[in-house]
Enzyme design. Structure first.
Site, short mmCIF file in Angstrom:
data_model
loop_
_atom_site.label_atom_id
_atom_site.label_comp_id
_atom_site.label_asym_id
_atom_site.label_seq_id
_atom_site.Cartn_x
_atom_site.Cartn_y
_atom_site.Cartn_z
NE ARG A 59 5.88 19.20 64.46
CZ ARG A 59 4.57 19.10 64.20
NH1 ARG A 59 3.81 20.20 64.05
NH2 ARG A 59 4.00 17.93 64.09
CG HIS A 109 0.33 25.10 65.74
ND1 HIS A 109 -0.09 24.25 64.74
CD2 HIS A 109 1.16 26.01 65.16
CE1 HIS A 109 0.46 24.65 63.59
NE2 HIS A 109 1.21 25.72 63.82
P1 ADP Z 1 0.38 18.65 64.44
O1 ADP Z 1 -0.35 19.65 65.30
O2 ADP Z 1 1.11 17.63 65.26
O3 ADP Z 1 1.24 19.30 63.39
P2 ADP Z 1 -1.48 18.07 62.28
O4 ADP Z 1 -0.89 19.23 61.57
O5 ADP Z 1 -1.56 16.78 61.57
O6 ADP Z 1 -0.75 17.80 63.67
O7 ADP Z 1 -2.96 18.42 62.73
C1 ADP Z 1 -3.28 19.71 63.22
C2 ADP Z 1 -4.13 19.56 64.46
O8 ADP Z 1 -5.36 18.93 64.10
C3 ADP Z 1 -3.55 18.65 65.55
O9 ADP Z 1 -2.66 19.32 66.41
C4 ADP Z 1 -4.79 18.20 66.27
O10 ADP Z 1 -5.23 19.21 67.17
C5 ADP Z 1 -5.80 18.09 65.16
N1 ADP Z 1 -5.89 16.71 64.66
C6 ADP Z 1 -4.97 16.05 63.90
N2 ADP Z 1 -5.38 14.80 63.62
C7 ADP Z 1 -6.59 14.65 64.21
C8 ADP Z 1 -7.54 13.59 64.31
N3 ADP Z 1 -7.31 12.42 63.73
N4 ADP Z 1 -8.67 13.83 65.01
C9 ADP Z 1 -8.91 15.01 65.60
N5 ADP Z 1 -8.06 16.07 65.56
C10 ADP Z 1 -6.91 15.89 64.88
MG MG Z 2 0.71 20.50 61.77
#
Ligand code: ADP
Ligand code: MG
Length: 136
Positions: A88, A118
């Site tokens: 992360r 991811h």
């Molecule tokens: P991460 O990938 O950092 O763990 P999240 O689990 O919150 O983030 O979200 C999963 C994925 O959804 C993100 O990697 C991103 O591709 C997409 N995402 C998250 N927030 C948004 C947003 N506000 N608008 C568009 N896509 C988003």
């Molecule tokens: Mg996530």
């Protein structure tokens, strides 16, 4: 005490398309994350929806699933000391604009949705996500 973990990493379509996979894998290896498994696949939109179902109530869910299934991805099992948190940190914040210098998303991410990688966010999710790609 040592805490060897496994986590799931995905190189998302935007990064595979731009041939960034080897550069991203080098970052993991340099930071003592072993790549135990790696496979290139293309998910259907149904499979992507299953993978991301924790986000099903979010406004961006449909676009997210469409995007993850839009092209080939590389799914990997990473293993190492504190692998979940370490990955992360190497990834950086979800929004590349907010990510720290030298993180993968800062260097390669295009936007909050096309953010190149991811990574699992907890031991429970790491196990579920590894099973999703590698135990069937
Ligand atoms: P991460 O990938 O950092 O763990 P999240 O689990 O919150 O983030 O979200 C999963 C994925 O959804 C993100 O990697 C991103 O591709 C997409 N995402 C998250 N927030 C948004 C947003 N506000 N608008 C568009 N896509 C988003
Ligand atoms: Mg996530």
């Amino acid at each position: 005490m040592s805490n060897i973990e496994q986590t799931l990493s995905i190189i998302k379509p935007d990064a595979v398309e731009r041939n960034l996979s080897e550069k991203i894998k080098e970052i993991f290896l340099k930071n003592k994350l072993k790549i135990l498994e790696s496979k290139k696949i293309k998910l259907s939109v149904e499979e992507a929806s299953e993978f991301y179902k924790v986000h099903q109530t979010k406004p961006f869910y449909n676009n997210l699933c469409k995007y993850l299934s839009s092209g080939p991805i590389i799914a990997m099992i990473l293993e190492g000391e504190d692998a979940i948190l370490k990955n992360r940190k190497l990834m950086g914040a979800t929004d590349p604009k907010k990510a720290d210098e030298n993180t993968i998303r800062k260097m390669y991410g295009l936007s909050i949705d096309k953010n190149s990688v991811h990574g699992s966010d907890s031991p429970d999710n790491a196990k579920k996500e590894i099973d999703f790609f590698f135990n069937n």
